[in-house]
Design a protein around this motif. Structure first.
Motif, mmCIF file in Angstrom:
data_model
loop_
_atom_site.group_PDB
_atom_site.id
_atom_site.type_symbol
_atom_site.label_atom_id
_atom_site.label_comp_id
_atom_site.label_asym_id
_atom_site.label_seq_id
_atom_site.Cartn_x
_atom_site.Cartn_y
_atom_site.Cartn_z
ATOM 1 N N PHE A 44 17.175 22.941 2.404
ATOM 2 C CA PHE A 44 17.358 21.683 1.347
ATOM 3 C C PHE A 44 18.601 21.444 2.567
ATOM 4 O O PHE A 44 18.445 19.899 2.900
ATOM 5 C CB PHE A 44 17.830 22.111 0.172
ATOM 6 C CG PHE A 44 16.407 21.980 -0.832
ATOM 7 C CD1 PHE A 44 15.649 21.844 -0.153
ATOM 8 C CD2 PHE A 44 16.844 21.451 -1.697
ATOM 9 C CE1 PHE A 44 14.441 22.099 -1.123
ATOM 10 C CE2 PHE A 44 15.613 21.005 -2.896
ATOM 11 C CZ PHE A 44 14.290 21.415 -2.511
ATOM 12 N N HIS A 45 20.187 21.868 2.928
ATOM 13 C CA HIS A 45 20.506 21.433 3.990
ATOM 14 C C HIS A 45 20.463 20.524 4.738
ATOM 15 O O HIS A 45 20.467 19.544 5.825
ATOM 16 C CB HIS A 45 21.932 22.613 3.849
ATOM 17 C CG HIS A 45 22.398 21.749 4.685
ATOM 18 N ND1 HIS A 45 23.754 21.340 4.220
ATOM 19 C CD2 HIS A 45 23.370 22.215 5.939
ATOM 20 C CE1 HIS A 45 24.770 21.319 5.585
ATOM 21 N NE2 HIS A 45 24.382 21.401 6.567
ATOM 22 N N LEU A 46 19.291 21.917 5.673
ATOM 23 C CA LEU A 46 19.355 21.188 6.943
ATOM 24 C C LEU A 46 18.145 19.619 7.153
ATOM 25 O O LEU A 46 18.164 19.288 7.719
ATOM 26 C CB LEU A 46 18.546 22.539 7.740
ATOM 27 C CG LEU A 46 19.339 23.543 7.779
ATOM 28 C CD1 LEU A 46 18.518 25.275 7.737
ATOM 29 C CD2 LEU A 46 19.662 23.152 9.393
ATOM 30 N N ILE A 47 17.044 19.556 6.304
ATOM 31 C CA ILE A 47 16.232 18.564 5.616
ATOM 32 C C ILE A 47 17.296 17.912 5.764
ATOM 33 O O ILE A 47 16.538 16.629 6.123
ATOM 34 C CB ILE A 47 15.494 19.082 4.797
ATOM 35 C CG1 ILE A 47 14.628 20.292 5.350
ATOM 36 C CG2 ILE A 47 14.392 17.810 4.161
ATOM 37 C CD1 ILE A 47 13.430 21.185 3.836
ATOM 38 N N ARG A 48 17.955 17.607 4.838
ATOM 39 C CA ARG A 48 18.501 16.237 4.895
ATOM 40 C C ARG A 48 19.124 15.969 5.612
ATOM 41 O O ARG A 48 19.611 14.859 6.447
ATOM 42 C CB ARG A 48 19.838 16.212 3.079
ATOM 43 C CG ARG A 48 18.971 16.994 2.138
ATOM 44 C CD ARG A 48 20.753 16.859 1.135
ATOM 45 N NE ARG A 48 19.564 17.379 -0.591
ATOM 46 C CZ ARG A 48 20.250 17.659 -1.092
ATOM 47 N NH1 ARG A 48 20.369 19.213 -0.299
ATOM 48 N NH2 ARG A 48 18.729 18.362 -2.342
ATOM 49 N N GLN A 49 20.426 16.522 6.739
ATOM 50 C CA GLN A 49 20.204 16.825 7.891
ATOM 51 C C GLN A 49 19.441 15.646 8.916
ATOM 52 O O GLN A 49 19.880 15.222 10.295
ATOM 53 C CB GLN A 49 21.207 17.661 9.224
ATOM 54 C CG GLN A 49 22.279 18.228 8.364
ATOM 55 C CD GLN A 49 22.241 19.360 9.021
ATOM 56 O OE1 GLN A 49 22.514 19.472 10.258
ATOM 57 N NE2 GLN A 49 23.153 20.579 8.483
ATOM 58 N N THR A 50 18.247 15.804 8.756
ATOM 59 C CA THR A 50 17.082 14.494 9.436
ATOM 60 C C THR A 50 17.175 13.631 9.254
ATOM 61 O O THR A 50 16.637 12.777 9.318
ATOM 62 C CB THR A 50 15.992 15.286 9.446
ATOM 63 O OG1 THR A 50 15.459 15.472 8.047
ATOM 64 C CG2 THR A 50 15.799 17.051 10.456
ATOM 65 N N GLY A 51 18.312 13.354 7.624
ATOM 66 C CA GLY A 51 17.669 12.065 6.972
ATOM 67 C C GLY A 51 16.646 12.125 6.017
ATOM 68 O O GLY A 51 16.707 11.146 4.942
ATOM 69 N N LEU A 52 15.878 13.317 5.311
ATOM 70 C CA LEU A 52 14.944 12.961 4.571
ATOM 71 C C LEU A 52 15.650 13.978 3.565
ATOM 72 O O LEU A 52 15.791 15.433 3.314
ATOM 73 C CB LEU A 52 13.433 14.170 5.114
ATOM 74 C CG LEU A 52 12.700 13.572 4.136
ATOM 75 C CD1 LEU A 52 12.322 12.663 3.357
ATOM 76 C CD2 LEU A 52 11.630 14.486 4.820
ATOM 77 N N ASP A 53 15.084 13.761 1.999
ATOM 78 C CA ASP A 53 15.934 14.104 1.002
ATOM 79 C C ASP A 53 14.264 14.689 0.275
ATOM 80 O O ASP A 53 13.187 14.133 0.491
ATOM 81 C CB ASP A 53 16.764 12.880 0.077
ATOM 82 C CG ASP A 53 16.248 13.100 -1.630
ATOM 83 O OD1 ASP A 53 16.169 14.476 -1.914
ATOM 84 O OD2 ASP A 53 17.427 12.430 -2.073
ATOM 85 N N PRO A 54 14.527 16.087 0.983
ATOM 86 C CA PRO A 54 14.087 17.127 0.067
ATOM 87 C C PRO A 54 13.020 16.602 -1.472
ATOM 88 O O PRO A 54 12.192 16.598 -1.756
ATOM 89 C CB PRO A 54 13.995 18.359 -0.742
ATOM 90 C CG PRO A 54 15.618 18.428 0.390
ATOM 91 C CD PRO A 54 15.831 17.077 0.511
#
Length: 306
Positions: A44-54
């Protein structure tokens, strides 16, 4: 490491217990492969770094149904209500709750079943805004595995069909004796494509695509010359992978544990004439000598990034 591949499309490099992720954060909100279940917080932390909320994911594409690629599927679906797409073979296994063909029971892995809403077939086209990805069925490592090819940008998301000079383990007990030949055919199929860059399921970006595929072909030929080489490769990879999943074992405890599984006795029976302990010592000592496994206060530690 997070790299922008093209507009709104990101490659997220993980390690060996967790498959790499791909995030599209344009008008479509798409996640390709979700890592291992126990590391969901980091995912989740890494996905958020791309700008996308899981919680905003609209579609998960699973390149195949092994635990390191689908570990977050259920949690992300429960959070976002997203659709999940995978090859029809894997969809059949997931919907039938087949924990053998998915490898989970065979290799004693942790994963959850999840709803699948879309089947993907060879040559299907996935459109992510202006990005076109062609589905390529690449069985061998897994019967339902797919790769994704962008002819416009000349890149390939290869999953476990191609790593940098290697590929995912061949498990003939589950995938059948045809698995090595299917892997051979998949590599031939990929070698015909105009590919500049490969984004693998594990490991770093591959910038010499043709050479990487060629090295995989030569390695497979080497295995097929003497099938016990396939067995030894399986032992080394699954020893390391299991120690990433279950890092608490001593040298002796680990042997007792793998003897209790389906996969280890069968592999030794098939390739090594029931030499359970001698082969264990030989393979484990090789991994220790090559510093791929460390004995830390008598505990075995895999020296790979999870």
């Amino acid at each position: 490491m997070i790299k922008n591949i093209v507009d709104n499309f990101y490659f997220v490099e993980r390690g060996w217990l967790n498959a790499n992720h791909f995030v599209f954060n344009g008008n479509n909100k798409v996640l390709i492969d979700t890592g291992y279940k126990k590391h969901l917080d980091e995912t989740f932390h890494l996905i958020r770094q791309t700008g996308l909320d899981p919680a905003k994911v609209e579609l998960i594409i699973s390149t195949h149904c092994h635990c390191d690629h689908i570990g977050g599927n259920k949690a992300i679906h429960d959070l976002s209500g997203c659709a999940i797409a995978m090859h029809s073979i894997d969809r059949y296994n997931i919907e039938g709750k087949n924990d053998w063909n998915t490898w989970w029971r065979y290799y004693d892995q942790e994963a959850d079943f999840f709803p699948v809403s879309r089947s993907l077939e060879d040559n299907d086209v996935i459109l992510l805004d202006g990005l076109e990805l062609i589905v390529i069925h690449t069985p061998g490592h897994a019967s339902g595995m797919i790769s994704l090819y962008s002819p416009q940008h000349r890149f390939l998301i290869s999953s476990d069909a191609v790593w940098n000079g290697d590929f995912g383990v061949i498990t003939t007990r589950v995938e059948g004796g045809i698995a090595t030949f299917l892997q051979q055919q998949s590599l031939k199929k990929l070698a015909k494509l105009d590919i500049c860059t490969i984004y693998p399921g594990h490991g770093s970006i591959i910038y010499n695509a043709g050479e990487a595929i060629y090295q995989c072909q030569k390695r497979l030929e080497y295995f097929m010359e003497q099938p016990e080489r396939i067995g030894r490769d399986l032992l080394k990879k699954i020893f390391l992978y299991t120690l990433l999943m279950k890092p608490e074992y001593t040298y002796e405890d680990f042997f007792e544990y793998i003897m209790s599984t389906f996969w280890y006795p069968e592999t030794i029976d098939f390739y090594f004439k029931k030499q359970y302990r001698p082969v264990y010592e030989d393979v484990m000592n090789e991994l220790i000598e090559k510093s791929l496994v460390l004995r830390d206060h008598d505990k075995l530690v895999a020296r790979l990034k999870a």
